[in-house]
Design a protein around this motif. Structure first.
Motif, PDB file in Angstrom:
ATOM      1  N   LEU A 107      48.464  62.861  17.142  1.00  0.00           N
ATOM      2  CA  LEU A 107      47.185  62.423  18.140  1.00  0.00           C
ATOM      3  C   LEU A 107      47.430  63.012  19.286  1.00  0.00           C
ATOM      4  N   GLU A 108      46.544  63.548  20.590  1.00  0.00           N
ATOM      5  CA  GLU A 108      46.764  63.067  21.591  1.00  0.00           C
ATOM      6  C   GLU A 108      46.854  62.418  22.597  1.00  0.00           C
ATOM      7  N   VAL A 109      47.340  61.812  23.283  1.00  0.00           N
ATOM      8  CA  VAL A 109      47.907  60.605  23.879  1.00  0.00           C
ATOM      9  C   VAL A 109      47.262  61.320  25.383  1.00  0.00           C
ATOM     10  N   VAL A 110      46.094  60.361  25.025  1.00  0.00           N
ATOM     11  CA  VAL A 110      45.070  60.201  26.379  1.00  0.00           C
ATOM     12  C   VAL A 110      45.286  59.365  27.745  1.00  0.00           C
ATOM     13  N   PRO A 111      45.856  59.387  29.162  1.00  0.00           N
ATOM     14  CA  PRO A 111      45.905  58.606  30.276  1.00  0.00           C
ATOM     15  C   PRO A 111      44.414  58.270  30.571  1.00  0.00           C
ATOM     16  N   LEU A 112      44.671  56.760  30.849  1.00  0.00           N
ATOM     17  CA  LEU A 112      43.368  56.335  31.097  1.00  0.00           C
ATOM     18  C   LEU A 112      43.690  54.676  32.169  1.00  0.00           C
ATOM     19  N   ILE A 113      43.230  55.276  33.663  1.00  0.00           N
ATOM     20  CA  ILE A 113      43.140  54.476  34.615  1.00  0.00           C
ATOM     21  C   ILE A 113      42.091  53.181  34.423  1.00  0.00           C
ATOM     22  N   MET A 114      42.068  51.727  34.236  1.00  0.00           N
ATOM     23  CA  MET A 114      41.396  51.053  34.603  1.00  0.00           C
ATOM     24  C   MET A 114      41.280  50.303  35.298  1.00  0.00           C
ATOM     25  N   LEU A 115      39.876  50.304  36.337  1.00  0.00           N
ATOM     26  CA  LEU A 115      39.841  49.823  38.149  1.00  0.00           C
ATOM     27  C   LEU A 115      38.768  48.458  37.502  1.00  0.00           C
ATOM     28  N   HIS A 116      39.770  47.198  37.752  1.00  0.00           N
ATOM     29  CA  HIS A 116      38.808  46.453  38.544  1.00  0.00           C
ATOM     30  C   HIS A 116      37.744  45.920  39.014  1.00  0.00           C
ATOM     31  N   GLY A 117      37.025  45.164  39.950  1.00  0.00           N
ATOM     32  CA  GLY A 117      36.226  45.165  40.390  1.00  0.00           C
ATOM     33  C   GLY A 117      36.679  43.789  41.377  1.00  0.00           C
ATOM     34  N   TRP A 118      35.553  43.181  41.833  1.00  0.00           N
ATOM     35  CA  TRP A 118      35.602  41.504  42.555  1.00  0.00           C
ATOM     36  C   TRP A 118      34.559  40.906  42.327  1.00  0.00           C
ATOM     37  N   PRO A 119      34.608  39.473  41.999  1.00  0.00           N
ATOM     38  CA  PRO A 119      35.893  38.648  42.517  1.00  0.00           C
ATOM     39  C   PRO A 119      36.857  38.966  40.446  1.00  0.00           C
ATOM     40  N   GLY A 120      36.772  40.695  39.877  1.00  0.00           N
ATOM     41  CA  GLY A 120      37.639  40.032  39.125  1.00  0.00           C
ATOM     42  C   GLY A 120      38.887  40.631  39.026  1.00  0.00           C
ATOM     43  N   SER A 121      39.704  41.295  38.081  1.00  0.00           N
ATOM     44  CA  SER A 121      41.583  41.304  38.872  1.00  0.00           C
ATOM     45  C   SER A 121      41.376  42.091  37.499  1.00  0.00           C
ATOM     46  N   PHE A 122      42.484  42.530  36.926  1.00  0.00           N
ATOM     47  CA  PHE A 122      43.621  43.302  35.615  1.00  0.00           C
ATOM     48  C   PHE A 122      43.114  41.982  34.279  1.00  0.00           C
ATOM     49  N   ARG A 123      42.977  40.868  34.602  1.00  0.00           N
ATOM     50  CA  ARG A 123      43.027  40.397  33.198  1.00  0.00           C
ATOM     51  C   ARG A 123      41.028  40.536  32.725  1.00  0.00           C
ATOM     52  N   GLU A 124      40.578  41.059  33.468  1.00  0.00           N
ATOM     53  CA  GLU A 124      38.985  41.425  33.149  1.00  0.00           C
ATOM     54  C   GLU A 124      39.232  42.472  31.707  1.00  0.00           C
ATOM     55  N   PHE A 125      40.469  42.827  31.472  1.00  0.00           N
ATOM     56  CA  PHE A 125      40.984  44.259  30.846  1.00  0.00           C
ATOM     57  C   PHE A 125      41.635  43.612  29.570  1.00  0.00           C
ATOM     58  N   TYR A 126      41.518  42.593  29.479  1.00  0.00           N
ATOM     59  CA  TYR A 126      42.626  41.995  28.101  1.00  0.00           C
ATOM     60  C   TYR A 126      42.044  42.671  26.954  1.00  0.00           C
ATOM     61  N   ASP A 127      40.627  42.451  26.646  1.00  0.00           N
ATOM     62  CA  ASP A 127      40.040  41.823  25.554  1.00  0.00           C
ATOM     63  C   ASP A 127      39.885  42.785  25.060  1.00  0.00           C
ATOM     64  N   VAL A 128      39.222  44.146  25.562  1.00  0.00           N
ATOM     65  CA  VAL A 128      38.983  46.039  25.705  1.00  0.00           C
ATOM     66  C   VAL A 128      40.510  46.348  24.611  1.00  0.00           C
ATOM     67  N   ILE A 129      41.559  46.100  25.913  1.00  0.00           N
ATOM     68  CA  ILE A 129      42.656  46.500  25.545  1.00  0.00           C
ATOM     69  C   ILE A 129      42.490  47.041  24.009  1.00  0.00           C
ATOM     70  N   PRO A 130      42.636  45.659  23.166  1.00  0.00           N
ATOM     71  CA  PRO A 130      43.470  45.990  21.946  1.00  0.00           C
ATOM     72  C   PRO A 130      42.451  46.965  21.212  1.00  0.00           C
ATOM     73  N   TYR A 131      41.234  46.899  21.059  1.00  0.00           N
ATOM     74  CA  TYR A 131      40.228  47.943  20.314  1.00  0.00           C
ATOM     75  C   TYR A 131      40.412  49.152  21.252  1.00  0.00           C
ATOM     76  N   LEU A 132      41.271  49.957  22.184  1.00  0.00           N
ATOM     77  CA  LEU A 132      41.355  51.265  22.555  1.00  0.00           C
ATOM     78  C   LEU A 132      42.588  51.820  22.679  1.00  0.00           C
ATOM     79  N   THR A 133      44.044  50.583  22.211  1.00  0.00           N
ATOM     80  CA  THR A 133      44.705  50.757  21.787  1.00  0.00           C
ATOM     81  C   THR A 133      45.025  51.119  19.950  1.00  0.00           C
ATOM     82  N   ALA A 134      43.996  50.361  18.965  1.00  0.00           N
ATOM     83  CA  ALA A 134      44.001  50.210  18.114  1.00  0.00           C
ATOM     84  C   ALA A 134      43.961  51.541  17.259  1.00  0.00           C
ATOM     85  N   GLU A 135      44.508  51.871  16.150  1.00  0.00           N
ATOM     86  CA  GLU A 135      44.705  53.330  15.355  1.00  0.00           C
ATOM     87  C   GLU A 135      43.390  54.239  15.345  1.00  0.00           C
ATOM     88  N   GLN A 136      43.198  55.220  15.496  1.00  0.00           N
ATOM     89  CA  GLN A 136      41.438  55.890  16.014  1.00  0.00           C
ATOM     90  C   GLN A 136      41.915  57.018  14.918  1.00  0.00           C
TER      91      GLN A 136
END
Length: 637
Positions: free
Chosen positions: A150-179
């Motif tokens: 597989l080709e490893v793809v670097p993706l940076i995910m940027l939050h907003g206000w009043p969010g934080s890095f916590r915003e992405f905890y639920d989407v990360i498992p779907y992005l890191t699942a084997e595809q």
């Protein structure tokens, strides 16, 4: 008229002409000429002086910790909070966060929120910190596993206000699942923006979105990525857009769930003028998201009061929010209610738990509380809206990085693709979603992950297309003169040469089974077929799923759908009609007959008339019903 009067008249005419020409010139410059790229200092120091020239540039592990001292202090504040004034009768969230429901949230935070368990939850991903330009910048780094082939793809995910890095905890498992079917694996970097969470704040004024963009780009280089993809929303959209504009050599693609231009003069003029004839700007189905403008501006003004406060007095409001957990909860969680759906403000509990759990919401609050960064996070608004640090200039500078947007129904702002293309010159596609609001990664994590993946795949194809050798033959749609040069596949998968239709008048349509236009169009297309088949009319229908996913079925599903409606005209394989993957026939049709506001297909049931010589001669918008074409078709019998 004597000679003096003639002379005066001539001079007046010359003066008026000069004024008109100059006015037109300056208006053109004001609306359409982009400003020069601002100079960004990529080494500007934001830490304390004297500058440490030998400061530690290593990447150090970080563990999220909720100390016992902090937890005990927080619980004391929660327990001994002052009684809240009771709300007015039946006001829901229309006056802000309902005090009655806030008491329930505070009770949960005090008695049921398991601090140590949530601490472990937040530490499930690897956290790091590194010093960039004098500030310790925090980021999560999730590397993919099982990447063989597989080709490893670097993706940076940027939050907003009043969010934080916590915003992405639920989407990360779907992005890191084997595809493996996608042949890519995501390596995800999620930073805390400077002044947010575990990233240090500047000690001096001036660190706005553009300066944050510099820091984030330097962070990616520190990690080892000179080229990467960006995803962002809210402030993360702004910072990501500036990175793509100022550092295009580093950005392979930009995905945004907040696709808006805040200050592009021509785009805003275009949208405003479009209120006179909305059908020229947006499809009938999507017009309510934008027009009437008065309704949407009213909502935006109502929901942006926080911005005016934070842009002028962040320190003042920060005192109360930093000192009172109840105040912090009311101020931040109210946004998770009304920014998710404006209708939520009618409910006594703001419908907060309809899309979120209290653990999710309190995790986000804990990041602000534990780090005491709500004040420093709000300063970015003061740094954004001032004369010296006006980040909005970047909205007016063209961006050539391929861009993809996803538009949720209840987002605070909506703008059509045609407006966005004023800035994003390679705006590839928008995904339109009939629900959801501002906190997309938390509301619809699986949908967001799929859309990000599709966007990255399109970005890769975009660059592969750009890298084709110059001596390769140009694509067929660029050289074709008639539709007869194209081959398509029937709905049953059989190759069909369009030269087989020589001598007929063709009506070519992109169709969908679940669109609001479906019933009328299928019925009237059938009528046209029955009335004019003997005169040589042939209707060619191409299913397409690019518009709000309204043709999701398989070929068999589509066949069954059309059989139930007695369709007799010719049906073909499902295709893309926009973007790099658009079928060559549709690229040719769009090139031959450009639309009123661009050559892209706006929605389901766009219609092209092709004469008996195979030349596209007419184009009709989706809202034009098939039977309205009868008079025009008569010209070609």
């Amino acid at each position: 008229m004597n000679s003096n009067e003639k002379n005066k008249s001539f001079k007046s005419f010359i003066l008026i002409t000069v004024i008109q020409v100059l006015s037109a010139y300056y208006l053109y410059r004001f609306f359409f000429i982009p400003p020069d790229m601002p100079a960004l200092d990529t080494e500007q120091w934001w830490g304390p002086y004297p500058m440490d020239l030998d400061h530690d540039k290593s990447i150090r592990p970080l563990t999220i910790e909720f100390s016992d001292v902090m937890i005990n202090d927080l619980r004391e504040r929660l327990l001994h909070r002052r009684p809240l004034q009771p709300p007015l009768e039946n006001v829901g969230f229309t006056y802000g966060f309902n005090p009655r429901y806030l008491n329930q949230v505070m009770e949960y935070w005090h008695n049921k929120y398991n601090f140590k368990e949530r601490e472990q939850f937040l530490n499930q991903y690897d956290h790091f910190v590194t010093n960039i330009q004098g500030l310790d910048i925090h980021f999560m780094h999730i590397k993919p596993k099982n990447v063989a082939g597989l080709e490893v793809v670097p993706l940076i995910m940027l939050h907003g206000w009043p969010g934080s890095f916590r915003e992405f905890y639920d989407v990360i498992p779907y992005l890191t699942a084997e595809q493996p079917e996608q042949k890519i694996a995501f390596e995800i970097i999620v930073p805390s923006l400077p002044g947010f969470g575990y990233s240090q704040a500047s000690v001096r004024p001036g660190l706005g979105p553009a300066e944050m963009a510099v820091i984030i780009n330097n962070l990616m280089k520190r990690i080892g990525h000179d080229k990467y993809y960006i995803q962002g929303g809210d402030l993360g959209h702004t910072v990501g857009s500036i990175i793509a504009t100022a550092f295009p050599e580093n950005v392979l693609g930009f995905h945004t769930n907040f696709p808006v231009l805040l200050s592009h003069r021509a785009a805003l003029l275009y949208i405003t003028c479009g209120s006179l004839i909305p059908s020229l700007i947006e499809t009938k189905e999507l017009q309510p998201r934008l027009y009437p403008l008065s309704e949407h501006w009213s909502r935006l003004i109502e929901e942006s009061g926080y911005m005016h406060i934070q842009a002028t007095k962040p320190e003042t409001v920060g005192v109360g929010l930093s000192d009172s957990p109840a105040g912090l909860a009311a101020y931040i969680l109210e946004k998770f209610s009304t920014w998710t759906n404006p209708g939520n403000k009618k409910a006594g509990d703001g419908n907060l738990l309809k899309k979120f759990s209290l653990n999710q919401l309190l995790d986000n609050l804990m990041i602000y509380w534990a780090t005491n960064t709500v004040t420093t996070s709000m300063r970015v608004y003061a740094e954004s809206f001032n004369e010296k640090q006006n980040f909005l200039i970047f909205d007016r500078i063209p961006t050539n990085v391929p861009t993809w947007g996803i538009k949720f129904k209840y987002e605070l702002m909506y703008q059509p693709d045609t407006a966005l293309s004023f800035k994003y010159k390679e705006y590839l596609q928008s995904t339109v979603v009939e629900d959801g609001g501002h906190f997309a990664a938390m509301e619809y994590p699986e949908l967001m992950a799929k859309d990000i993946t599709q966007a990255v795949i399109k970005f890769q194809k975009f660059w592969n297309f750009e890298k084709q050798e110059s001596n390769e033959a140009p694509p067929l749609h660029e050289t074709a003169r008639t539709v007869y040069e194209f081959t398509v596949k029937s709905i049953n998968g059989r190759d069909v040469k369009l030269s087989d239709y020589k001598g007929n008048v063709l009506l070519i349509v992109n169709v969908a089974s679940q669109c609001g236009l479906t019933a009328t169009n299928y019925q009237q297309l059938n009528e046209l077929h029955e009335k004019y088949h003997q005169k040589g009319l042939r209707i060619l229908a191409f299913p397409c799923n690019q518009f709000n996913g309204q043709e999701p079925g398989t070929a068999k599903d589509i066949l069954n759908f059309t059989k139930d409606r007695g369709v007799k005209f010719d049906l073909f394989e499902k295709v893309d009609v926009n973007g790099d993957n658009a079928h060559p026939l549709w690229k040719f049709l769009k090139k031959a007959q450009s639309g009123t506001i661009g050559d892209f297909i706006k929605w389901n049931f766009s219609k092209f008339v092709v004469d008996r010589n195979g030349v596209p001669v007419e184009r009709y918008a989706p809202h034009v019903n098939p039977l309205d074409l009868e008079k025009d078709l008569a010209k070609y019998w």
